[in-house]
Design a protein around this motif. Sequence first.
Motif, PDB file in Angstrom:
ATOM      1  N   LYS B 200       0.831  -1.204   0.000  1.00  0.00           N
ATOM      2  CA  LYS B 200       0.000   0.000   0.000  1.00  0.00           C
ATOM      3  C   LYS B 200       0.864   1.252   0.000  1.00  0.00           C
ATOM      4  O   LYS B 200       1.986   1.235   0.494  1.00  0.00           O
ATOM      5  CB  LYS B 200      -0.885  -0.002   1.254  1.00  0.00           C
ATOM      6  CG  LYS B 200      -1.906  -1.129   1.253  1.00  0.00           C
ATOM      7  CD  LYS B 200      -3.225  -0.632   1.795  1.00  0.00           C
ATOM      8  CE  LYS B 200      -4.293  -1.691   1.654  1.00  0.00           C
ATOM      9  NZ  LYS B 200      -4.827  -2.074   2.964  1.00  0.00           N
ATOM     10  N   ARG B 201       0.280   2.337  -0.539  1.00  0.00           N
ATOM     11  CA  ARG B 201       1.047   3.568  -0.581  1.00  0.00           C
ATOM     12  C   ARG B 201       1.339   4.070   0.829  1.00  0.00           C
ATOM     13  O   ARG B 201       2.385   4.601   1.113  1.00  0.00           O
ATOM     14  CB  ARG B 201       0.292   4.632  -1.370  1.00  0.00           C
ATOM     15  CG  ARG B 201       1.256   5.606  -2.007  1.00  0.00           C
ATOM     16  CD  ARG B 201       0.629   6.246  -3.178  1.00  0.00           C
ATOM     17  NE  ARG B 201      -0.473   7.098  -2.704  1.00  0.00           N
ATOM     18  CZ  ARG B 201      -0.708   8.288  -3.205  1.00  0.00           C
ATOM     19  NH1 ARG B 201       0.054   8.736  -4.164  1.00  0.00           N
ATOM     20  NH2 ARG B 201      -1.710   9.003  -2.785  1.00  0.00           N
ATOM     21  N   ASP B 202       0.379   3.897   1.701  1.00  0.00           N
ATOM     22  CA  ASP B 202       0.605   4.184   3.113  1.00  0.00           C
ATOM     23  C   ASP B 202       0.619   2.827   3.821  1.00  0.00           C
ATOM     24  O   ASP B 202      -0.429   2.291   4.138  1.00  0.00           O
ATOM     25  CB  ASP B 202      -0.518   5.075   3.648  1.00  0.00           C
ATOM     26  CG  ASP B 202      -0.272   5.461   5.094  1.00  0.00           C
ATOM     27  OD1 ASP B 202       0.783   5.101   5.644  1.00  0.00           O
ATOM     28  OD2 ASP B 202      -1.147   6.128   5.674  1.00  0.00           O
ATOM     29  N   PRO B 203       1.813   2.254   4.030  1.00  0.00           N
ATOM     30  CA  PRO B 203       1.875   0.867   4.528  1.00  0.00           C
ATOM     31  C   PRO B 203       1.295   0.697   5.926  1.00  0.00           C
ATOM     32  O   PRO B 203       0.889  -0.395   6.292  1.00  0.00           O
ATOM     33  CB  PRO B 203       3.369   0.546   4.545  1.00  0.00           C
ATOM     34  CG  PRO B 203       4.065   1.704   3.950  1.00  0.00           C
ATOM     35  CD  PRO B 203       3.121   2.845   3.836  1.00  0.00           C
ATOM     36  N   MET B 204       1.244   1.768   6.699  1.00  0.00           N
ATOM     37  CA  MET B 204       0.742   1.657   8.066  1.00  0.00           C
ATOM     38  C   MET B 204      -0.177   2.835   8.361  1.00  0.00           C
ATOM     39  O   MET B 204       0.277   3.918   8.699  1.00  0.00           O
ATOM     40  CB  MET B 204       1.923   1.644   9.048  1.00  0.00           C
ATOM     41  CG  MET B 204       1.525   1.378  10.479  1.00  0.00           C
ATOM     42  SD  MET B 204       0.807  -0.276  10.665  1.00  0.00           S
ATOM     43  CE  MET B 204      -0.056  -0.084  12.220  1.00  0.00           C
ATOM     44  N   PRO B 205      -1.512   2.633   8.204  1.00  0.00           N
ATOM     45  CA  PRO B 205      -2.422   3.768   8.361  1.00  0.00           C
ATOM     46  C   PRO B 205      -2.552   4.259   9.804  1.00  0.00           C
ATOM     47  O   PRO B 205      -2.935   5.389  10.031  1.00  0.00           O
ATOM     48  CB  PRO B 205      -3.758   3.220   7.857  1.00  0.00           C
ATOM     49  CG  PRO B 205      -3.649   1.736   8.003  1.00  0.00           C
ATOM     50  CD  PRO B 205      -2.209   1.405   7.827  1.00  0.00           C
ATOM     51  N   ILE B 206      -2.206   3.399  10.771  1.00  0.00           N
ATOM     52  CA  ILE B 206      -2.337   3.803  12.174  1.00  0.00           C
ATOM     53  C   ILE B 206      -1.055   4.506  12.612  1.00  0.00           C
ATOM     54  O   ILE B 206       0.037   3.962  12.480  1.00  0.00           O
ATOM     55  CB  ILE B 206      -2.630   2.586  13.069  1.00  0.00           C
ATOM     56  CG1 ILE B 206      -3.816   1.793  12.497  1.00  0.00           C
ATOM     57  CG2 ILE B 206      -2.909   3.019  14.500  1.00  0.00           C
ATOM     58  CD1 ILE B 206      -4.190   0.549  13.276  1.00  0.00           C
ATOM     59  N   LYS B 207      -1.203   5.751  13.083  1.00  0.00           N
ATOM     60  CA  LYS B 207      -0.039   6.600  13.354  1.00  0.00           C
ATOM     61  C   LYS B 207       0.102   6.913  14.842  1.00  0.00           C
ATOM     62  O   LYS B 207      -0.885   6.844  15.585  1.00  0.00           O
ATOM     63  CB  LYS B 207      -0.206   7.944  12.624  1.00  0.00           C
ATOM     64  CG  LYS B 207      -0.506   7.841  11.136  1.00  0.00           C
ATOM     65  CD  LYS B 207       0.723   7.453  10.355  1.00  0.00           C
ATOM     66  CE  LYS B 207       0.414   7.484   8.869  1.00  0.00           C
ATOM     67  NZ  LYS B 207       1.175   6.529   8.108  1.00  0.00           N
TER      68      LYS B 207
END
Lengths: 279, 244
Positions: B200-207
């Motif tokens: 995914k373009r944002d590999p980890m959506p939880i920040k």
Amino acid sequence: MLEVIHPGLYTSLQDMGRYGFREIGVPVSGAMDQLSLGLLNKIIGNTPKMAAMEMTLLGPKLRFQATTRIIIGGAPIQAELEGRPVPMGQLTRVRMGEELHFGSVQQGCRSYLLVKGGFQVKKVLKSSSQYFPLTDKGFLRKRMTVGYKTFDREIPMKTAYSLSHLEESILEVYRGPEFELLASKDLERLFFRPFHLAKEQDRMGIQLQEPLTTHDHSLLTSAVLPGTVQYTPSGKLIVLMRDGQTTGGYPRVLQLSERAISVLAQKRVGDSIRLKLLR
Amino acid sequence: MSDQLLKISPYGERAILITWPDTVSESILKEIILLKNALKQEEEFLNAEMIGSYNSLCLVFSDTLDFENMRQRILEMHVALDFNQPFERKLWSLPVCYDARFGVDLEAVAKSLRLSVDQVIYKHAHAKYTVYGLGFLPGFLYLGGLSRNLWLPRREQPRLKVVEGSVAIADRQTGIYPQDSPGGWHILGNCPIPLFNVRKRDPMPIKPGDQVTFEAVDLELYRSIYKRYRKGYYKLKSELVCWK
């Protein structure tokens, strides 16, 4: 394309690192000895993002399916192209169908093989460096194939091949964030007597054999870097290397200089090193 | 928070470590994130990687740096921060199955804490957790806010393999193993959705700063969520909430 006849010991594809994802826990990876890879990239005219092959103690046997120019460097390693020895640090032409057989690393620990234009690897998070489980595999496997582009022209040698860090055994270090936790007798131990590399070592970290005094300090999980020296409660010192995790909870007593990380990357189990405090 | 409490020190040749007092608090976390966001707007820090967690923020540069100059810039930016500025973060709801086949340490944890297995599950699933940082493994969340009744030192013997998706506790934290890995935490359940995905373009959506709640699901629902996820029908639930 290049075919892996035998993968060697811990052979992997590495560039100069995977940057920009440490905030989500992704290690930097990349060549353990960046001084060697950096110089070899310069000589052959590759960029830091191009993948090279990192060989550890025992190299692979490879068959080249297309003509190219290669260079081998870092720790001196036995290498034969169709039975003829390949000199270190020199641009060498490899023709279609030829086999390149590596033997043992003769002195030091890690050698590098580069092809002009780099190995063509599918990038994961903007880097070609193998790091399992981010990439499918952590190391080269038998019968694997690796792509590269055909290249058949002379490359002018503009930079001399000379690596002085291979013979060094003094690691220059800075004070780490928790340097003050070190007891005075440990300071003496650290900087006036040699350490030896323990057998617990890989691309993530290298443990030193001689422990310091035990302690019971722990800290809130905080960033660690390649080259960070962690001081575990049992007194062991662990130097984090390129695949090391991005955060840790052990006191970070020292930080290796960038050069010292590459110096250490060339040491084997049992080798002796000394630490020298900077500033 | 006054600048006297902010410690800025060089960390090797290419990094700077900013440290806050040695406590776990949401206000420190918010300050770290506000400072990080402010620094990211500045030209000198554009190329720096920023690793924040609990009470520290580490800035890693691609080359050697002028520490004194950078220290001054960081202090200036810090002074200019508006701590009362409300800002948005995400509240995630993650399904977790506490079936005994996943929660291999439920019994032992309950015994050590002198609770019933159901009480352990209830306390774990009825809390709002805060992401204090990521590390240890790609995508591993350090979640603070664990019920005091569940505080337990990590296992004496780490396991050689903890399976992907394992939801576990240790000390004052809970976390989710994003990949199979060795691990020393106590395993209570499993989350069917892989949170970390390199494709995914944002590999980890939880920040860092986000909040997480766990929704207890039974084995049947776990399987159905997993199937829906595999077919591409399942989307993680999240909502924007205001962080005051």
